[in-house]
Design an enzyme around this catalytic site. Structure first.
Site, PDB file in Angstrom:
ATOM      1  N   GLY A 287      34.094 149.310  28.445  1.00  0.00           N
ATOM      2  CA  GLY A 287      34.011 147.862  28.382  1.00  0.00           C
ATOM      3  C   GLY A 287      33.404 147.326  29.666  1.00  0.00           C
ATOM      4  N   ASP A 288      32.691 146.206  29.600  1.00  0.00           N
ATOM      5  CA  ASP A 288      32.275 145.538  30.818  1.00  0.00           C
ATOM      6  C   ASP A 288      33.525 145.217  31.630  1.00  0.00           C
ATOM      7  OD1 ASP A 288      30.712 144.312  32.726  1.00  0.00           O
ATOM      8  OD2 ASP A 288      29.598 143.084  31.308  1.00  0.00           O
ATOM      9  N   CYS A 289      33.357 145.007  32.915  1.00  0.00           N
ATOM     10  CA  CYS A 289      34.502 144.866  33.813  1.00  0.00           C
ATOM     11  C   CYS A 289      35.440 143.747  33.338  1.00  0.00           C
ATOM     12  CB  CYS A 289      34.005 144.567  35.218  1.00  0.00           C
ATOM     13  SG  CYS A 289      35.311 144.441  36.433  1.00  0.00           S
TER      14      CYS A 289
END
Length: 751
Positions: A287-289
């Protein structure tokens, strides 16, 4: 079992430690893992990774399932930071540590992708990526970096307001696909190699092109996208990245798509990404941060944070979904399988193999910013800089000795590298570039990037009056566009146009250089007889000033082409940034050159030269093709190879990029204006010489998607056009029955 709060604290405390020991390797000779299958090089990567993960307790699984993996001390498994960046050179990031001075205090900083891609030079992209991979390995060998890099950004640059368009190859899905194919092969060390050079990650899957606009945040935005647009526009570059280039991992995006957060969508992650695009079960998804946390916190898709983590893990997100196990919302097997995928990547990176058997472990500081790398950074900038207007003032004549260099970009250094950057060893900015080109330079700042302060105008006018010619360097920079910052206007910011008007009144030759990733409306400059030339220079990297002034002086002929449409400023009033549709409608004038129904200031693919070229078909299309004779089981099947003779009829040696577009009356209405289906760059075409541009067109390039996203080859009238504006054309027809060549997965009503 670790409590949820305790696990959070442990993972947070390990972030710094992991980044400091990112290149510590397990001891597979004398360490605790020596007799485990993970150290057995005769086994396949999945068997090796499984042997390791089977040793981990549940607590250890949880502690190693985030961006910062805690390691397992009892097994001699070091901590590891998965998050490093290398968008256009190894970059500042949690997993990469530059020293304050001396060795490993810098790396080669190439132009931002938006400018490199304007060269339409696939081999250049591959060469840049290979050097980035080697420099990343050198940092890793020195204990300063990991081996997995969250790059590239391949979301299409659909809306000119997007702050991160600079990170992308532009707005066209075909061009982006070719860019990412060559980039990933360079970064990873070949096509699906047994041992990766580094592991790349294609991001952000999918429909991500908004930071924050009129109160709408990327963290909670729900992108409403038809299956037709997903198939035809938003995912082709991911298909190339995953299926064709065999990327190691993919990042799911912050936004939701059609009501479901991307990182919680089993339709997107399993049906589309793993199955249809063929990521498979051995590659990993991150996942993106913070995106997994946002399933609950921003999207409110889940009722609790653990449920949001479970939604992510159960859908297929492998990183940062560990909290789900704490509440019994997922299974140990799912979490264990996610870690197996992650460690397969490390196995293929040689993480568990002896250093002496791995040539990639031998790179050192001497392999960073080499002469070859410096020359390539310069070449990328010089090939990408694009000439938009020229009344003959460029290249400057020998009578021009003194230049007034004015504007907020005139003295740029680090600004030239844009975002997701690392420090370069040295910068050749516009002032230094002009001096190296032999000019006497009078510098005046004039005005800031986005200011109404006119106090610097007088000094700028005085410098201009005392010079033989004026070069204004302005546009936009990361104070105007970047991650977390979209634009609300696409006109020149602040009072820059006011200053340019006063410089026009001086009456000297005037060249305007427009910097920045997103385009600004330069229609006034295009129409002014007092602005003699206009160049677009993007974010040109460490050697940008040298490349720019070698073009201005005539040492290099410009040959770049725009990779995003320059719209009139009124475009932003005609369509909401949140509107993800592409085709023209009552509330949307159409997106990108493919669908825009208005008149652009400058088109996608536009770019002038210092010479002129004549084009002639050496091998054009046939008059007619029968569909049943063409159709194959893959979109990669060839439709045809076409050749164009490119003759330089001017007086200057120059490169030339041949862009082949198709349009016509076939398939669903409305019909696109045109679509790029092939391109190539021919180099160093001497005056009166002829080069041959080979253009390979695949079946998928001429196919179109139906409303369900299925790809079809349709009968009808087709038209090939070369160049912008068109300089060579040919018409042909496809006859027979419309034939489907691929099936797009369909979402369940619950997803």
């Amino acid at each position: 079992m670790l409590g949820l709060l305790h696990a959070l604290l442990v993972l947070a405390s390990l972030r710094l430690a992991a980044s400091q020991v990112a290149a510590e390797f397990p001891d597979c000779v004398n360490g605790p893992l020596a007799k485990n299958g993970v150290c057995d090089t005769s086994l396949d990567p999945r068997a090796r990774a499984t042997a390791l993960v089977n040793l981990l307790t549940v607590d250890e699984l949880i502690a190693n399932s985030g961006n910062v993996a805690a390691g397992v001390q009892r097994l001699g498994l070091p901590p590891y930071e998965w998050w490093s960046e290398a968008l256009h050179g190894v970059a500042l990031s949690p997993g990469l540590n530059f020293s304050a001075s001396g060795d490993f205090s810098s790396a080669t900083s190439f132009p931002e992708p938006i400018l490199t891609s304007a060269a339409f030079d696939d081999e250049l992209v591959h060469q840049i990526a290979s050097i980035i991979g080697k420099e990343a390995r050198a940092f890793n060998s020195a204990g300063r970096a990991g081996l997995d890099y969250f790059t590239p950004n391949i979301n299409p640059f659909k809306d000119p307001r997007w702050g991160r368009g600079q990170e992308t190859p532009g707005e066209d899905p075909f061009h982006t696909s070719q860019y990412v194919y060559n980039l990933v092969l360079g970064l990873q060390g070949g096509l699906d190699p047994a041992k990766y050079l580094i592991a790349a990650d294609c991001k952000h899957f999918v429909g991500y092109d908004l930071e924050i606009w009129e109160g709408v945040s990327r963290f909670s935005f729900d992108a409403i996208i038809s299956q037709q647009d997903l198939s035809e526009f938003y995912t082709p570059a991911f298909q190339t990245c995953v299926r064709d280039a065999k990327v190691a991992s993919v990042m799911c995006s912050y936004n939701a798509v059609n009501g479901v957060p991307s990182c919680a969508s089993s339709f997107l992650l399993q049906d589309v990404l793993r199955d249809h695009l063929e990521l498979g079960e051995d590659k990993w998804i991150t996942g993106d941060c913070g995106a997994v946390g946002n399933i609950f916190a921003a999207h409110h898709f889940a009722d609790t944070a653990p449920q949001g983590a479970a939604d992510g893990l159960n859908a297929g997100t492998d990183v940062d979904s560990w909290a789900a196990l704490e509440q019994g919302l997922t299974t140990e097997d799912k979490l264990r399988n996610s870690l197996i995928r992650l460690y397969i990547s490390l196995v293929r990176l040689g993480y568990f193999d002896p250093a002496e058997s791995q040539p990639y472990r031998q790179f050192t500081w001497s392999d960073v910013n080499t002469e070859e790398a410096q020359e390539l950074a310069y070449k990328a900038a010089s090939e990408g800089v694009t000439l938009l207007k020229n009344d003959g003032v460029l290249p400057f004549s020998s009578s021009i000795k003194k230049i007034a260099l004015i504007g907020p970009w005139a003295n740029a250094t680090t600004t030239m590298t844009g975002n997701y950057e690392g420090p370069a060893a040295a910068y050749v900015g516009p002032i230094q570039g002009a001096q190296q080109a032999g000019y006497s330079v009078a510098f005046a700042f004039g005005t800031a990037m986005n200011s109404q302060d006119t106090s610097g105008f007088a000094a700028a006018i005085a410098a201009a009056e005392d010079a033989d010619a004026i070069v204004y360097a302005g546009g936009i920079d990361n104070t105007v566009e970047r991650e977390d910052r979209d634009r609300v206007a696409i006109s020149w910011p602040g009072n820059q146009l006011d200053l340019i008007r006063e410089l026009e009144a001086v009456g000297k030759p005037l060249v305007v250089v427009q910097f920045g990733g997103g385009q600004v409306d330069s229609s006034e400059l295009k129409g002014s007889n007092s602005v003699n030339a206009l160049l677009w220079a993007g974010y040109p990297g460490q050697s940008g000033g040298g490349a720019l002034f070698d073009i201005i002086s005539g040492k290099v002929s410009p040959s770049g082409r725009l990779v995003s449409t320059q719209y009139p400023a009124s475009y932003v009033d005609a369509v909401a940034m949140t509107d993800m549709t592409l085709r023209p409608s009552a509330s949307n004038p159409g997106r990108t050159y493919i669908w825009y129904s208005g008149a652009p200031v400058y088109e996608f693919g536009f770019g002038l030269h210092y010479t002129d070229f004549q084009l002639k078909w050496a091998r054009g299309p046939a008059k007619s093709y029968r569909i049943e004779a063409l159709v194959a089981t893959t979109d990669l099947a060839p439709f045809g190879t076409f050749e164009v003779e490119v003759t330089n009829v001017g007086g200057v040696k120059s490169d030339y990029s041949a862009l082949l577009f198709v349009n016509g009356t076939y398939g669903p209405t409305p019909h696109p204006n045109k679509r790029l289906v092939a391109y190539t760059r021919v180099h160093d075409v001497a005056r009166r010489a002829t080069a041959t541009a080979r253009l390979d067109v695949t079946l998928g390039s001429i196919a179109r998607a139906d409303e369900a996203g299925n790809m079809w080859v349709y009968p009808g009238a087709y038209h090939f056009v070369v160049d912008v504006p068109g300089r060579l054309s040919a018409s042909f027809e496809l006859v027979g029955k419309a034939t489907q060549i691929s099936s797009w997965p369909q979402p369940d009503s619950a997803d």
